[in-house]
Design a protein around this motif. Sequence first.
Motif, short mmCIF file in Angstrom:
data_model
loop_
_atom_site.label_atom_id
_atom_site.label_comp_id
_atom_site.label_asym_id
_atom_site.label_seq_id
_atom_site.Cartn_x
_atom_site.Cartn_y
_atom_site.Cartn_z
N MET A 92 2.52 31.25 18.59
CA MET A 92 1.54 30.87 19.60
C MET A 92 1.35 32.02 20.57
SD MET A 92 1.52 27.53 22.07
CE MET A 92 3.09 27.91 22.82
N LEU A 93 0.10 32.28 20.95
CA LEU A 93 -0.24 33.28 21.94
C LEU A 93 -0.56 32.59 23.27
CD1 LEU A 93 -2.53 35.38 19.62
CD2 LEU A 93 -0.43 36.23 20.65
N LEU A 94 -0.05 33.15 24.34
CA LEU A 94 -0.35 32.66 25.68
C LEU A 94 -1.14 33.72 26.42
CD1 LEU A 94 3.07 31.07 26.69
CD2 LEU A 94 1.01 29.88 25.95
N VAL A 95 -2.31 33.34 26.91
CA VAL A 95 -3.16 34.24 27.68
C VAL A 95 -3.13 33.76 29.11
CG1 VAL A 95 -5.41 35.33 27.87
CG2 VAL A 95 -4.60 34.52 25.64
N ARG A 96 -2.50 34.54 29.99
CA ARG A 96 -2.22 34.11 31.36
C ARG A 96 -3.23 34.68 32.36
NH1 ARG A 96 3.32 35.38 29.65
NH2 ARG A 96 4.54 33.45 29.52
N ASN A 97 -3.18 34.09 33.55
CA ASN A 97 -3.88 34.60 34.73
C ASN A 97 -5.38 34.69 34.54
OD1 ASN A 97 -3.65 35.36 37.44
ND2 ASN A 97 -3.83 37.53 36.92
#
Length: 533
Positions: free
Chosen positions: A1-6
């Motif tokens: 899983m990829l998390l794209v933050r902010n």
Amino acid sequence: MLLVRNIRLPLSCTAPDAEAIAQALRILHLPPRRAATCGVAKLSVDARHGKPVLVYTIAVTLNDEGEESALAGASPCVCFTRAPQFDFPVAKTPLEHRPVVVGLGPAGLFAALLLARSGYRPLVLERGPALDARVRAVQRFEATGELDENANIQFGEGGAGTFSDGKLTTRVGDPLCAFVTGAFLDHGAPKDIAWRQKPHVGTDLLRGVIRSIRGEIENLGGEVRFDTALTGLQTRNGQLTGIETTAGSIPCEKLILAVGHSARDTFAMLHAQGLPLVCKPFSVGFRAEHLQTEIEKSLYHGAAGHPALPRGEYQLSQHVSGGRCVYTFCMCPGGTVCAAASEAGGVVTNGMSLHARDGRNANAAVVVSVDGKDFGEDPARAVAFQRRLEQAAYAAGGGSYLAPAETVGSFLEGRGRLELDRVRPTYPRGVTPWDLGSLLPPELAGALREGLAAFGRKLAAYRAPDGVLTGLETRTSSPVRLLRREDTFQCTELQGLYPCGEGAGYAGGIMTAAVDGVRCAAALMRESGPAAQ
């Protein structure tokens, strides 16, 4: 899983979730067809600069999961993560008797759940009644002042957390938090607890979740006996062999003790049996109520009331003269103050809110820390201190479990007045004007005044003189700790006894208590396998 933050979006964005997902895919340079799933992993509000913005973390999985790690460097705000996998080893040597869990609050509930899922068929003892009878007892107490010392906001199915905001916020970075959240979701908790920065269930929805988890434990062969309290331990050569209860003796070589922070008779029994009970820091004070709209004006400024914003929450702390800390605890947006007594002749306050958090007032505990040095490191004196404050609050309220109350402006000036204006107290038994400072040792009253004044400099709502203080709040956490080994989680002086959760001094709140329950159950499983059926 990829998390794209902010991913930061203005409140004016008409479809913020969809826009956040679109921005995440652009950052990853991915066409939508390559993504298997896209969703909100976390949503918070940044209101630090007077103009609130929504801050998203988006979770993305790809059709070809093998490609995900290569995309982790697409931007500094992108990371690759794997969902935690839980493996709880089970020992080969079987128990002679099934394990016993004492207490059906969050710690006991989740200890029993893991044991049941692993084939141990645990026996769970709860001194209070099942949830429906417990709710009726609480409602009767609020209406009439008739207190049942085993069926109240402290005792009964679900523990003290059942009558709360159902907060799942924690600073503990333990992977087991995901196990607990997953179980809550499996049993009907709101889906947004998986991604909210400050997840909460609400006391109304939490009740159904607790019943459902208990149902799973029973369906897997576990047994829950209500209205059954632990009264003694049977031991031989430093090993637990059985327990005494109000319903008779039970053979038992493995016991998870998750009695909660208010089981004072159990603490006394453990102390009398020579087990290693020591003082633990806790805090005392009162409940502070303000208008929820004023809290949100203080936090969100001109954007207060915008439908995209969550109910305003706060957490404040201040170190004061003498080295103590004054802080807010268990803040309940749009909630009410509870009548949380569990002993005759004592007034205790707490706070709760429903999932919608749509009440007129916000409330939070405002408390000051105390520790073993205040009680000569004597746990019995620490418990006696709590009880003495509660009895003083009962007398000040005039009996019938009315609570003493004072407005903020009066408390700061030491006038002992309840000068009601916009804020109306929500404590269900009713309140009586009183000098709250006179109910506390002078050092603690002075610390609370200093702390409240400092809070007013940090949050405008705390400068309002018509905020209402209702007392006393004494059950912030257990005043004692039952010592256990760090490797086996068993009591240092008694093999087979697993001190667990808030009452044993190892947790503070629903999530940390539940995690500690899972941790203790896993430790038991590493030692012994299920008993033969």
